[in-house]
Motif scaffolding. Sequence first.
Motif, short mmCIF file in Angstrom:
data_model
loop_
_atom_site.label_atom_id
_atom_site.label_comp_id
_atom_site.label_asym_id
_atom_site.label_seq_id
_atom_site.Cartn_x
_atom_site.Cartn_y
_atom_site.Cartn_z
N GLN A 247 18.23 41.01 -18.48
CA GLN A 247 17.67 41.81 -17.41
C GLN A 247 18.78 42.41 -16.54
O GLN A 247 18.74 43.60 -16.19
CB GLN A 247 16.72 40.96 -16.56
CG GLN A 247 16.16 41.65 -15.34
CD GLN A 247 15.27 42.83 -15.69
OE1 GLN A 247 15.05 43.13 -16.86
NE2 GLN A 247 14.80 43.53 -14.67
N VAL A 248 19.77 41.59 -16.23
CA VAL A 248 20.87 42.08 -15.39
C VAL A 248 21.61 43.20 -16.11
O VAL A 248 21.99 44.21 -15.51
CB VAL A 248 21.81 40.92 -15.01
CG1 VAL A 248 22.98 41.42 -14.21
CG2 VAL A 248 21.06 39.87 -14.22
N ALA A 249 21.79 43.04 -17.41
CA ALA A 249 22.47 44.08 -18.19
C ALA A 249 21.64 45.37 -18.20
O ALA A 249 22.18 46.47 -18.09
CB ALA A 249 22.71 43.60 -19.62
N ARG A 250 20.33 45.22 -18.34
CA ARG A 250 19.46 46.41 -18.31
C ARG A 250 19.58 47.14 -16.97
O ARG A 250 19.68 48.36 -16.90
CB ARG A 250 18.00 46.02 -18.55
CG ARG A 250 17.67 45.80 -20.01
CD ARG A 250 16.31 45.20 -20.18
NE ARG A 250 15.24 46.05 -19.63
CZ ARG A 250 13.99 45.63 -19.47
NH1 ARG A 250 13.64 44.41 -19.79
NH2 ARG A 250 13.08 46.45 -19.00
N LEU A 251 19.55 46.35 -15.90
CA LEU A 251 19.68 46.94 -14.56
C LEU A 251 21.00 47.69 -14.45
O LEU A 251 21.06 48.83 -13.98
CB LEU A 251 19.61 45.84 -13.49
CG LEU A 251 18.26 45.20 -13.27
CD1 LEU A 251 18.37 44.06 -12.25
CD2 LEU A 251 17.25 46.23 -12.78
N TYR A 252 22.06 47.01 -14.91
CA TYR A 252 23.39 47.59 -14.78
C TYR A 252 23.49 48.89 -15.59
O TYR A 252 23.97 49.92 -15.09
CB TYR A 252 24.45 46.60 -15.23
CG TYR A 252 25.84 47.11 -15.06
CD1 TYR A 252 26.45 47.09 -13.81
CD2 TYR A 252 26.55 47.65 -16.13
CE1 TYR A 252 27.73 47.58 -13.62
CE2 TYR A 252 27.83 48.16 -15.95
CZ TYR A 252 28.40 48.11 -14.70
OH TYR A 252 29.67 48.60 -14.52
N ALA A 253 22.97 48.84 -16.82
CA ALA A 253 23.06 50.01 -17.69
C ALA A 253 22.25 51.17 -17.10
O ALA A 253 22.70 52.32 -17.09
CB ALA A 253 22.55 49.66 -19.08
N GLY A 254 21.07 50.85 -16.59
CA GLY A 254 20.21 51.88 -16.05
C GLY A 254 20.83 52.57 -14.85
O GLY A 254 20.62 53.77 -14.62
N ARG A 255 21.59 51.84 -14.08
CA ARG A 255 22.15 52.38 -12.86
C ARG A 255 23.46 53.12 -13.12
O ARG A 255 23.72 54.16 -12.54
CB ARG A 255 22.41 51.23 -11.90
CG ARG A 255 22.29 51.61 -10.46
CD ARG A 255 22.17 50.40 -9.59
NE ARG A 255 23.25 49.46 -9.86
CZ ARG A 255 23.24 48.19 -9.47
NH1 ARG A 255 22.20 47.72 -8.82
NH2 ARG A 255 24.25 47.40 -9.74
N SER A 256 24.28 52.57 -14.03
CA SER A 256 25.63 53.13 -14.22
C SER A 256 25.73 54.01 -15.46
O SER A 256 26.73 54.68 -15.65
CB SER A 256 26.62 51.98 -14.38
OG SER A 256 26.29 51.25 -15.55
N PHE A 257 24.70 53.99 -16.28
CA PHE A 257 24.72 54.69 -17.58
C PHE A 257 25.83 54.19 -18.49
O PHE A 257 26.22 54.86 -19.43
CB PHE A 257 24.80 56.21 -17.40
CG PHE A 257 23.60 56.73 -16.67
CD1 PHE A 257 22.38 56.81 -17.31
CD2 PHE A 257 23.70 57.11 -15.34
CE1 PHE A 257 21.26 57.27 -16.62
CE2 PHE A 257 22.59 57.57 -14.66
CZ PHE A 257 21.36 57.65 -15.29
N ARG A 258 26.35 52.98 -18.22
CA ARG A 258 27.36 52.41 -19.12
C ARG A 258 26.64 51.51 -20.15
O ARG A 258 26.74 50.29 -20.07
CB ARG A 258 28.37 51.59 -18.34
CG ARG A 258 29.31 52.46 -17.51
CD ARG A 258 30.24 51.58 -16.72
NE ARG A 258 31.17 52.39 -15.95
CZ ARG A 258 31.87 51.93 -14.92
NH1 ARG A 258 31.75 50.66 -14.57
NH2 ARG A 258 32.69 52.71 -14.27
N PHE A 259 25.93 52.17 -21.06
CA PHE A 259 25.13 51.39 -22.04
C PHE A 259 26.03 50.58 -22.97
O PHE A 259 25.77 49.42 -23.24
CB PHE A 259 24.24 52.33 -22.85
CG PHE A 259 23.20 52.98 -22.01
CD1 PHE A 259 22.06 52.26 -21.64
CD2 PHE A 259 23.33 54.29 -21.55
CE1 PHE A 259 21.09 52.84 -20.85
CE2 PHE A 259 22.37 54.87 -20.76
CZ PHE A 259 21.24 54.14 -20.40
N ALA A 260 27.07 51.22 -23.46
CA ALA A 260 27.96 50.52 -24.41
C ALA A 260 28.52 49.26 -23.77
O ALA A 260 28.49 48.17 -24.35
CB ALA A 260 29.09 51.43 -24.85
N GLU A 261 29.01 49.38 -22.53
CA GLU A 261 29.60 48.23 -21.85
C GLU A 261 28.55 47.12 -21.68
O GLU A 261 28.77 45.96 -22.07
CB GLU A 261 30.13 48.63 -20.46
CG GLU A 261 31.40 49.46 -20.49
CD GLU A 261 31.13 50.96 -20.66
OE1 GLU A 261 30.01 51.32 -21.08
OE2 GLU A 261 32.05 51.75 -20.38
#
Lengths: 292, 249
Positions: A247-261
């Motif tokens: 969930q935290v990774a999803r939040l992070y990806a959604g906000r920063s658009f750093r999907f790969a990271e």
Amino acid sequence: MAEQPTDLETRVGPKIEFRGDPFASRLSSFPWWFLGLILIAVWAVFIITTQESYREAFDFIKQGIPVTIYITLISFTLASVIGLMAGLARISRSVVLRNIGTFYIEVIRGIPMLVLIFYLALVAVPSVVDGMNAFGEWLDGNGLGFLGGIFLAIENKNVPLEARAVIALAVTYGAFMAEVFRAGIQSIGRGQMEAARSLGMSYAQSMRYVILPQAVRNILPALGNDFVAMVKDSSLVSVLAVRDITQVARLYAGRSFRFAEAYTIIAVMYLTMVVLLSLLVQLIERRLRANE
Amino acid sequence: MSDPKNMIIEAVDIYKYFGDVQALNGVSLTVEAGKVIVVVGPSGSGKSTLLRCINYLETPTSGEIYIDGQLMTNDQRILNETRAEIGMVFQLFNLFPHLTAQENVTLAQNVVRGRSKEEAQEIAMQQLERVGIPEKADVKPAQLSGGQQQRVAIARALAMNPKIMLFDEPTSALDPEMIKEVLDVMLDLAQEGMTMVCVSHEMGFARAAADEVIFMDNGLIVEHTTPDGLFNNPQEERTKLFLSQILQH
Ligand SMILES: Nc1ncnc2c1ncn2[C@@H]1O[C@H](COP(=O)(O)OP(=O)(O)O)[C@@H](O)[C@H]1O
Ligand SMILES: [Mg+2]
């Protein structure tokens, strides 16, 4: 829950013999796949320490690690209790208990885990709590307020999503583990129960002191594999907005658009946990075999 | 049931069917306290089933069992209380493999008799001494020979202070050199006045210890007499045939 080979070696396939060439033979039986895993770990550490974007993502996502761990631990403990009871019900002499046990297991098996998580957390738990509240009010209305208080103590708005997630995972895994417990109990020879009963021990005492200690020992590797599987399946609770690493990774990806990271980091995190735990399970299994 | 002669076991007209298999076809047997009964008969004749009906490990299809006047039923409380008074020794020992010899002997004392840990351990050591292997107290069954395992199993049963001991072919899974050590323990027990029902084809033991011998065939008691009467003067053809077969070995 995917089936997991207990022995990591079995994943490399059939053993190939090279007659007369020990060097080639050693090359072919070397666990290259494990070297691959270690390379991934080294590579992950390398990019997290050298690349700013990966380090930021890692620092953010790591706050989910304790959540993943405690959700898994509590769910697994609860699932073991449910699994043991359902397993005992399945082999009970009581027709009613046997059917309840089988019904529970078949229902859980027939529904995708993701749907079960939604259903248990968002439909079943609230319904049960509503039912308890209604019963408490009925007791209240009949002058049994002191008893009613017990059923009114929990309200739906006070049941956190973490608790619902734990219940959902435990009820789901309880059904898988019930079959493990049942098989473990049935693997113990009839003579053990007969010897215990002939000494005057009750069915429950015989189970507790004679059958279960032996059965649990036999199924320890299987339980370990269930635990490993649960570490992975705990990622499903992210759909309930529980802040585990997924969930935290999803939040992070959604906000920063750093999907790969974001997704590379959680993939490596799960992989690391699973491989380490699998090795631990293997170690325990070897110990048990050596002690026999 | 008040008997002047204190019949400690009374089996009345016992039938036991396993599906179509008729294991017992109307067996009646009374055993006086302190007596040693040896049961012989061909394989499949119902000897084990009779023993297992006595302590209700098998529920008879019909018929009644009284232990010291108590009618056996499937009431779990009565069952557990009565079974605590009946020791049973199995062909394959059935020791608890996850426990040491001493723990095997203390478990039921603790759980069923409610004895303290210390008391149970003391009694366990006395019983292990009685069967001649106190030095194996801390050893797991897997490290014991067959004869030693069977002696621990006897100690386990005796530690409950049973009024009756049932033996189901206690030496038939043993290597020949270990049979004597188990029979010696049983012989001592018989001389101390224990009530015993033993399924055993050890003729030496039967002659030395038995008050009565029973020959079973096809789920029936064919002859019930003294050791001398059965071995030297069998009445029935079936008995003669059976004796001639086992005496050949
Ligand atoms: N649990 C069982 N289920 C089905 N048949 C059984 C069972 N126990 C015993 N029998 C049958 O009952 C008969 C008597 O068996 P048993 O009492 O073990 O004989 P014995 O001890 O004299 O060799 C045999 O035909 C046996 O196959
Ligand atoms: Mg038998």
